[in-house]
Scaffold this motif. Structure first.
Motif, PDB file in Angstrom:
ATOM      1  N   PRO A 282     -74.439  32.444  91.163  1.00 26.60           N
ATOM      2  CA  PRO A 282     -75.250  33.662  91.034  1.00 26.60           C
ATOM      3  C   PRO A 282     -76.182  33.560  89.830  1.00 26.60           C
ATOM      4  O   PRO A 282     -75.859  32.890  88.847  1.00 26.60           O
ATOM      5  N   PHE A 283     -77.326  34.203  89.922  1.00 26.62           N
ATOM      6  CA  PHE A 283     -78.221  34.246  88.772  1.00 26.62           C
ATOM      7  C   PHE A 283     -77.484  34.895  87.616  1.00 26.62           C
ATOM      8  O   PHE A 283     -76.868  35.957  87.797  1.00 26.62           O
ATOM      9  N   PRO A 284     -77.521  34.289  86.455  1.00 26.37           N
ATOM     10  CA  PRO A 284     -76.766  34.819  85.311  1.00 26.37           C
ATOM     11  C   PRO A 284     -77.043  36.297  85.021  1.00 26.37           C
ATOM     12  O   PRO A 284     -76.120  37.050  84.732  1.00 26.37           O
ATOM     13  N   HIS A 285     -78.295  36.721  85.135  1.00 26.96           N
ATOM     14  CA  HIS A 285     -78.612  38.118  84.830  1.00 26.96           C
ATOM     15  C   HIS A 285     -78.165  39.085  85.934  1.00 26.96           C
ATOM     16  O   HIS A 285     -78.230  40.299  85.748  1.00 26.96           O
TER      17      HIS A 285
ATOM     18  N   GLU B  65     -70.590  41.881  90.094  1.00 28.28           N
ATOM     19  CA  GLU B  65     -69.208  42.273  89.806  1.00 28.28           C
ATOM     20  C   GLU B  65     -68.980  43.745  90.116  1.00 28.28           C
ATOM     21  O   GLU B  65     -67.907  44.125  90.584  1.00 28.28           O
ATOM     22  N   ARG B  66     -69.981  44.586  89.862  1.00 31.25           N
ATOM     23  CA  ARG B  66     -69.856  46.018  90.185  1.00 31.25           C
ATOM     24  C   ARG B  66     -69.891  46.239  91.692  1.00 31.25           C
ATOM     25  O   ARG B  66     -69.138  47.039  92.239  1.00 31.25           O
ATOM     26  N   VAL B  67     -70.785  45.539  92.376  1.00 30.55           N
ATOM     27  CA  VAL B  67     -71.001  45.729  93.818  1.00 30.55           C
ATOM     28  C   VAL B  67     -69.867  45.130  94.649  1.00 30.55           C
ATOM     29  O   VAL B  67     -69.455  45.707  95.647  1.00 30.55           O
ATOM     30  N   LEU B  68     -69.377  43.965  94.245  1.00 32.99           N
ATOM     31  CA  LEU B  68     -68.340  43.270  94.999  1.00 32.99           C
ATOM     32  C   LEU B  68     -66.991  43.580  94.374  1.00 32.99           C
ATOM     33  O   LEU B  68     -66.527  42.884  93.470  1.00 32.99           O
ATOM     34  N   GLU B  69     -66.375  44.635  94.864  1.00 34.44           N
ATOM     35  CA  GLU B  69     -65.089  45.089  94.323  1.00 34.44           C
ATOM     36  C   GLU B  69     -64.066  43.969  94.282  1.00 34.44           C
ATOM     37  O   GLU B  69     -63.855  43.279  95.270  1.00 34.44           O
ATOM     38  N   GLY B  70     -63.440  43.803  93.125  1.00 31.74           N
ATOM     39  CA  GLY B  70     -62.404  42.794  92.981  1.00 31.74           C
ATOM     40  C   GLY B  70     -62.935  41.388  92.723  1.00 31.74           C
ATOM     41  O   GLY B  70     -62.179  40.425  92.799  1.00 31.74           O
ATOM     42  N   ALA B  71     -64.232  41.258  92.423  1.00 31.78           N
ATOM     43  CA  ALA B  71     -64.817  39.939  92.182  1.00 31.78           C
ATOM     44  C   ALA B  71     -64.202  39.292  90.941  1.00 31.78           C
ATOM     45  O   ALA B  71     -64.029  39.934  89.919  1.00 31.78           O
ATOM     46  N   ILE B  72     -63.873  38.018  91.060  1.00 32.25           N
ATOM     47  CA  ILE B  72     -63.278  37.247  89.970  1.00 32.25           C
ATOM     48  C   ILE B  72     -64.254  36.118  89.623  1.00 32.25           C
ATOM     49  O   ILE B  72     -64.675  35.358  90.497  1.00 32.25           O
ATOM     50  N   ARG B  73     -64.575  35.996  88.336  1.00 41.81           N
ATOM     51  CA  ARG B  73     -65.474  34.940  87.860  1.00 41.81           C
ATOM     52  C   ARG B  73     -64.760  33.599  87.826  1.00 41.81           C
ATOM     53  O   ARG B  73     -63.606  33.516  87.444  1.00 41.81           O
ATOM     54  N   HIS B  74     -65.497  32.553  88.181  1.00 50.74           N
ATOM     55  CA  HIS B  74     -64.984  31.182  88.039  1.00 50.74           C
ATOM     56  C   HIS B  74     -66.070  30.326  87.424  1.00 50.74           C
ATOM     57  O   HIS B  74     -67.146  30.227  88.007  1.00 50.74           O
TER      58      HIS B  74
ATOM     59  N   ALA C  42     -63.617  31.684  84.163  1.00 51.91           N
ATOM     60  CA  ALA C  42     -63.496  33.009  83.553  1.00 51.91           C
ATOM     61  C   ALA C  42     -64.419  33.175  82.352  1.00 51.91           C
ATOM     62  O   ALA C  42     -64.866  34.280  82.060  1.00 51.91           O
ATOM     63  N   ALA C  43     -64.699  32.085  81.632  1.00 52.47           N
ATOM     64  CA  ALA C  43     -65.586  32.142  80.473  1.00 52.47           C
ATOM     65  C   ALA C  43     -66.735  31.162  80.680  1.00 52.47           C
ATOM     66  O   ALA C  43     -66.604  30.157  81.374  1.00 52.47           O
ATOM     67  N   GLY C  44     -67.863  31.475  80.081  1.00 57.30           N
ATOM     68  CA  GLY C  44     -69.020  30.599  80.183  1.00 57.30           C
ATOM     69  C   GLY C  44     -69.842  30.883  81.419  1.00 57.30           C
ATOM     70  O   GLY C  44     -69.658  31.904  82.088  1.00 57.30           O
ATOM     71  N   PRO C  45     -70.755  29.957  81.746  1.00 57.36           N
ATOM     72  CA  PRO C  45     -71.608  30.151  82.934  1.00 57.36           C
ATOM     73  C   PRO C  45     -70.769  30.259  84.211  1.00 57.36           C
ATOM     74  O   PRO C  45     -69.831  29.497  84.408  1.00 57.36           O
ATOM     75  N   VAL C  46     -71.123  31.215  85.054  1.00 56.35           N
ATOM     76  CA  VAL C  46     -70.368  31.477  86.277  1.00 56.35           C
ATOM     77  C   VAL C  46     -70.810  30.508  87.372  1.00 56.35           C
ATOM     78  O   VAL C  46     -71.971  30.480  87.760  1.00 56.35           O
ATOM     79  N   LYS C  47     -69.849  29.728  87.862  1.00 56.16           N
ATOM     80  CA  LYS C  47     -70.116  28.817  88.978  1.00 56.16           C
ATOM     81  C   LYS C  47     -70.102  29.596  90.295  1.00 56.16           C
ATOM     82  O   LYS C  47     -70.929  29.386  91.164  1.00 56.16           O
ATOM     83  N   TYR C  48     -69.122  30.503  90.431  1.00 55.08           N
ATOM     84  CA  TYR C  48     -69.071  31.368  91.598  1.00 55.08           C
ATOM     85  C   TYR C  48     -68.231  32.590  91.311  1.00 55.08           C
ATOM     86  O   TYR C  48     -67.406  32.603  90.394  1.00 55.08           O
ATOM     87  N   LEU C  49     -68.481  33.643  92.092  1.00 55.88           N
ATOM     88  CA  LEU C  49     -67.660  34.855  92.089  1.00 55.88           C
ATOM     89  C   LEU C  49     -66.845  34.830  93.365  1.00 55.88           C
ATOM     90  O   LEU C  49     -67.366  34.543  94.437  1.00 55.88           O
ATOM     91  N   LEU C  50     -65.567  35.111  93.237  1.00 53.98           N
ATOM     92  CA  LEU C  50     -64.649  35.042  94.364  1.00 53.98           C
ATOM     93  C   LEU C  50     -64.088  36.431  94.641  1.00 53.98           C
ATOM     94  O   LEU C  50     -63.748  37.167  93.713  1.00 53.98           O
ATOM     95  N   VAL C  51     -64.012  36.779  95.917  1.00 52.76           N
ATOM     96  CA  VAL C  51     -63.379  38.033  96.340  1.00 52.76           C
ATOM     97  C   VAL C  51     -62.359  37.666  97.402  1.00 52.76           C
ATOM     98  O   VAL C  51     -62.678  37.016  98.398  1.00 52.76           O
ATOM     99  N   LYS C  52     -61.117  38.080  97.179  1.00 55.43           N
ATOM    100  CA  LYS C  52     -60.044  37.844  98.176  1.00 55.43           C
ATOM    101  C   LYS C  52     -60.275  38.787  99.352  1.00 55.43           C
ATOM    102  O   LYS C  52     -60.608  39.955  99.175  1.00 55.43           O
ATOM    103  N   VAL C  53     -60.092  38.262 100.532  1.00 50.32           N
ATOM    104  CA  VAL C  53     -60.272  39.039 101.761  1.00 50.32           C
ATOM    105  C   VAL C  53     -58.899  39.227 102.378  1.00 50.32           C
ATOM    106  O   VAL C  53     -58.173  38.253 102.601  1.00 50.32           O
ATOM    107  N   SER C  54     -58.549  40.470 102.660  1.00 46.23           N
ATOM    108  CA  SER C  54     -57.252  40.720 103.284  1.00 46.23           C
ATOM    109  C   SER C  54     -57.448  41.065 104.748  1.00 46.23           C
ATOM    110  O   SER C  54     -58.423  41.703 105.124  1.00 46.23           O
ATOM    111  N   THR C  55     -56.511  40.618 105.545  1.00 46.65           N
ATOM    112  CA  THR C  55     -56.597  40.860 106.984  1.00 46.65           C
ATOM    113  C   THR C  55     -55.913  42.146 107.366  1.00 46.65           C
ATOM    114  O   THR C  55     -55.168  42.716 106.648  1.00 46.65           O
TER     115      THR C  55
END
Length: 175
Positions: A142-145, A151-160, A162-175
Motif C-alpha cells: 500500500p502507498f505509505p500515506h 487500516e481504518r477502512v479494512l476492519e481488523g487489518a494487521i500490518r506486515h 509490524a514496524a517499518g515500511p508496510v509490505k502488506y496489510l492482512l485481514v483474516k476472513v471468516s467463513t
C-alpha cells in the motif's frame, strides 16, 4: 465451493454489486469484470479520464494482458454513469490461502465514489476468498500515506511487518 475461476469471479461480482446496492445504498455503482474484448477500451477511457491528475500512472491495459490472462487473477472497473471511475487488479493465491489486492486506483476527483473504492475492493476480494475457502485478504504494497486510511477502512487489518515500511496489510476472513 465453486472451483472454476470464472464462476468464482462472477459470483463475487454479483455479491459485491448486491452489497453496493443494498448495504451501501449505491445502485449507481457497479463493478464490471474486465475481459479481453473490453480491456483496451476500458483502460484507455479510465486513463484518459484522469489525465495528469492521476497519482499513479499504471498502464491498465498492460496489466491486464501481462498478468490477468496468465494467472489466477482478475481486473474490474467500478463504473458509474457508464464510465470507469476506479480500477482494481488482484490475484488468487490458493497455495498461500489468500486473495491479494495488487493495484487499486480511483479516478482523481471522481464524484460520488470517494470513500467507496477501498471498501468495495476489499468486499470483492473477501467474496472471492470465501467462495474458495481461503482465509486471508491482503492489500499488497500500500502507498505509505494511505496505510492509516486502509487500516481504518479494512476492519481488523494487521500490518506486515509490524514496524517499518508496510509490505502488506492482512485481514483474516471468516467463513
Amino acid at each position: 465451493m465453486l472451483t472454476n475461476k470464472n464462476e468464482v469471479l462472477a459470483a463475487a461480482l454479483d455479491q459485491t454489486n448486491t452489497w453496493l446496492a443494498q448495504t451501501l445504498g449505491r445502485p449507481d455503482l457497479q463493478l464490471q469484470l474486465i475481459s479481453q474484448p473490453i480491456a483496451r477500451a476500458t483502460a484507455m477511457q479510465f486513463e484518459r479520464g484522469g489525465g495528469l491528475r492521476r497519482k499513479v500512472h499504471w498502464n491498465w491495459e498492460e496489466i491486464f494482458f501481462s498478468r490477468v490472462r496468465h494467472q489466477d487473477a482478475w481486473m474490474y472497473a467500478m463504473v458509474r454513469a457508464g464510465r470507469p471511475r476506479a480500477m482494481c487488479y488482484g490475484r488468487i493465491q490458493v497455495k498461500g490461502a489468500y486473495v491479494s489486492l495488487e493495484y487499486l486506483e480511483r479516478a482523481p476527483y471522481a464524484r460520488g465514489i470517494r470513500g467507496f473504492t477501498a471498501p468495495t475492493a476489499f468486499q470483492f476480494a473477501r467474496a472471492v476468498a470465501l467462495l474458495l475457502d481461503l482465509t486471508e485478504v491482503r492489500l499488497n504494497e500500500p502507498f505509505p500515506h494511505l496505510v492509516q486510511h486502509y487500516e481504518r477502512v479494512l476492519e481488523g487489518a494487521i500490518r506486515h511487518p509490524a514496524a517499518g515500511p508496510v509490505k502488506y496489510l492482512l485481514v483474516k476472513v471468516s467463513t
